[in-house]
Design a protein around this motif. Structure first.
Motif, mmCIF file in Angstrom:
data_model
loop_
_atom_site.group_PDB
_atom_site.id
_atom_site.type_symbol
_atom_site.label_atom_id
_atom_site.label_comp_id
_atom_site.label_asym_id
_atom_site.label_seq_id
_atom_site.Cartn_x
_atom_site.Cartn_y
_atom_site.Cartn_z
ATOM 1 N N GLU A 269 0.902 -1.104 -0.105
ATOM 2 C CA GLU A 269 0.180 -0.133 0.031
ATOM 3 C C GLU A 269 0.757 1.221 -0.070
ATOM 4 N N THR B 11 -3.583 4.588 -2.481
ATOM 5 C CA THR B 11 -4.014 4.976 -1.201
ATOM 6 C C THR B 11 -5.080 3.793 -0.660
ATOM 7 N N GLU C 54 -7.906 4.302 0.181
ATOM 8 C CA GLU C 54 -9.355 4.566 -0.589
ATOM 9 C C GLU C 54 -9.308 3.408 -1.750
ATOM 10 N N ILE C 55 -8.022 3.843 -2.629
ATOM 11 C CA ILE C 55 -7.882 2.967 -3.810
ATOM 12 C C ILE C 55 -7.886 1.665 -3.732
ATOM 13 N N LYS D 109 -9.398 -0.152 -1.412
ATOM 14 C CA LYS D 109 -10.510 -0.533 -1.122
ATOM 15 C C LYS D 109 -11.623 -0.404 -2.089
ATOM 16 N N ASP D 110 -11.666 0.638 -2.640
ATOM 17 C CA ASP D 110 -12.729 0.902 -3.942
ATOM 18 C C ASP D 110 -12.360 0.921 -5.210
#
Length: 606
Positions: free
Chosen positions: A444, A488, A490-491, A493-494
């Motif tokens: 990450e 990141t 968020e990236i 995850k989504d």
């Protein structure tokens, strides 16, 4: 008185005895009739004799006999030293041995003479024997040359010089033989004949021979391709006959023309754009002048060649060649060629303009042409053939069908005769994104690169959410957007969303980002743990199986009395010396098996 008579009788007896001895004395000489030797080598001429009765004053002399004139070259008394004579042709090169053999070094052709061995044996008389010395030397390879004069014409009334054959430095005199087409020619010296030879011989100062032979003939037209050669035939020691061959020559022969040929040099069918060569020639020599015509109109050629460059269909027609030979004006020296020029017209495509259709629409083209022979018409996209009847129809236009299409026409019977034309198809519609490929990072926070490929016309615009460093390229019918951004939480995850749009609509796809390497390491550790556990289980099973096999083997060998310890225990029991200090007890359902396994008696004896 009696004494006088006795003296006279004694004298008479002495004279008779002396006369008998003289009459019975004889000398015999043995020599080789002929000795053969190569030039510059050493010759040995043996001479042996026999004197009966033996004489003490015998000596041997060697003479050379040159046409009846004898010259002594060496002598040797029996038991004495040999001597050679001075001022002879052999002085310095001759010697006489103890066995009276005459030795001659560096033999020359001039030494080819009769050598006479003369034996003088006092009262026994004189005897001699002659030896002929033969000297050999191989001549040089013959050289065959042509005369420098002009060509020979057929039909002349006198014989012409064909060639001169010469060979040098041979001994004895060699012989020249002429050949025509590998067949020997009869040796003719009569100059009244049509074919004859003029020989000449030169004896050099070295004694070697140089011979020459000139061949004369009245050749005919059949001799135009004949090959001439000469050989020199010579003798060598041992009655050998050898030969050497010369180079070969042909003759430059002039003869009138009788027929003419006019032929097309091109081996394949002629098509527009080719260079055409037509050749006209006669069977005479030299070639006469040639005149060319096309459809009875004069056309320029060069010698016997007519060359047409980059021919067109209008060059087809009837071509003629005419030759004039002033040595044979009555001959028909002409030829004719009917030239066909194959062609194919440029292909006609309808519609010729680039086609722009909506996604799912239908489009169609027609392709036509004309040719000089049966032809084919194919529609192709790349190497794929889509149609063979001149019509290309696309019922449901899609983005992958956009691009350039070629109409190719060809004449199969004429290699290389083709024509082609291309059309372009553009398919309009809303963008369509290809199946997304997941991004991969080591951990990450690393940078990740994503590619979004989309079809559509007009070219779609790209939007990345979240955004990053973006670039756009075109690959064939599709547009590719590449984005580089940080992975990141968020990236991770989504994922990342790619959106495309043009005037006809839009499309979007999500691109996941994962930690491929971390998952792989966990899987590797799990595989290693599982592999270790499996190894332990396998080791335990193998050990148990080996233990069972060992017990079974011991039991089997004991049953067969194969164990050394088993035999020893039996002997001890038989003698009553069994050691009872150690007792081994083993429970089993079979007492006999227990006793056999432990080499003991049944339990009743314990």
């Amino acid at each position: 008185m009696d004494g006088i008579r006795l003296g006279r009788a004694s004298l008479v007896c002495t004279l008779l005895l002396w006369a008998l001895q003289v009459c019975s004395a004889a000398v015999t000489v043995n020599v080789a009739p002929q000795v053969e030797v190569l030039k510059d080598e050493t010759a040995k001429l043996p001479c042996t004799y026999n004197v009966s009765p033996s004489q003490s004053n015998t000596f041997v002399e060697w003479y050379i006999d040159d046409q009846g004139t004898r010259t002594r070259v060496a002598l040797r008394p029996e038991g004495g030293e040999g001597k050679t004579d001075g001022n002879t042709p052999l002085t310095g090169r001759v010697s006489i041995g103890k066995d009276f053999t005459l030795t001659i070094t560096s033999v020359q052709p001039s030494d080819e003479l009769d050598f006479v061995c003369v034996v003088t044996a006092g009262s026994a008389g004189v005897e001699e024997g002659a030896t002929m010395l033969k000297v050999f030397f191989a001549p040089e390879k013959p050289d065959l040359t042509r005369p420098s004069s002009q060509a020979i014409s057929v039909g002349e009334t006198t014989s012409s010089e064909i060639g001169t054959c010469e060979t040098m430095n041979g001994h004895p005199q060699p012989r020249i033989i002429w050949f025509k087409d590998d067949q020997p020619l009869p040796e003719v010296k009569d100059r009244k004949e049509k074919t004859y030879m003029i020989p000449s011989v030169v004896k050099e100062a070295s004694g070697l021979f140089t011979i020459k032979s000139i061949l004369y003939m009245q050749p005919t037209k059949a001799d135009k391709d004949s090959v001439f050669q000469c050989t020199v035939e010579y003798s060598m020691p041992g009655d050998q006959i050898k030969e050497k061959k010369s180079n070969t020559i042909t003759i430059n022969l002039n003869y009138p023309s009788e027929t003419a040929t006019f032929a097309l040099v091109n081996s394949e069918a002629v098509k527009e754009g080719d260079t055409v060569t037509m050749k006209c020639e006669t069977d005479g020599n030299p070639q006469p002048e040639f005149d060319f015509k096309k459809d009875d109109k004069p056309i320029n050629g060069q010698g016997g060649l007519l060359v047409l460059k980059s021919v067109k269909r209008t060059d087809a027609g009837v071509y003629t060649c005419t030759a004039t030979d002033f040595d044979n004006l009555e001959a028909d020296l002409s030829g004719k060629i009917t030239l066909s020029v194959h062609y194919i017209d440029p292909v006609s495509v309808t519609p010729i303009e680039p086609q722009v259709v909506m996604l799912g629409d239908k489009v169609e083209w027609q392709c036509k042409t004309k040719a000089s022979a049966q032809h084919t018409v194919h529609w192709k996209k790349g190497s794929e053939v889509l149609s063979q009847d001149g019509t290309l129809s696309i019922q449901d236009a899609s983005y992958d069908k956009a691009g350039e299409y070629m109409c190719v026409a060809a004449v199969p019977s004429v290699p290389g005769l083709t024509a082609q034309a291309g059309v372009n198809l553009t398919v309009k519609g809303k963008p369509m994104i290809e199946t997304p490929a997941a991004g991969e990072v080591g951990k990450e926070g690393d940078m990740v690169t994503l590619r979004c490929s989309a079809y559509g016309f007009p070219a779609p615009q790209f939007t990345w959410k979240p955004s990053g460093e973006q670039s756009v390229s075109v690959e064939g019918n599709k547009v590719v957007s590449t984005v580089i951004l940080k992975s990141t939480p968020e990236i991770m995850k989504d994922g990342v969303t790619c959106e495309v749009f043009n005037e006809h609509g839009k499309d979007s796809k999500s691109f996941p980002v994962s930690l491929k390497r971390a998952i792989d390491n966990s899987a590797n550790r799990a595989d290693q743990q599982q592999g270790g556990s499996s190894g332990v289980v396998i080791a335990v099973v193998v050990c148990v199986l080996l233990l069972l096999l060992l017990v079974a083997l011991i039991y089997f060998l004991n049953k067969k009395n194969k164990l050394p310890c088993s035999k020893k225990d039996k002997k001890e029991m038989a003698s009553g010396d069994v050691n009872t200090d150690i007792v081994v007890e083993m429970k089993t359902d079979k007492a006999n098996e227990e006793a056999g396994l432990l080499n003991k008696r049944p339990s009743t004896e314990q």
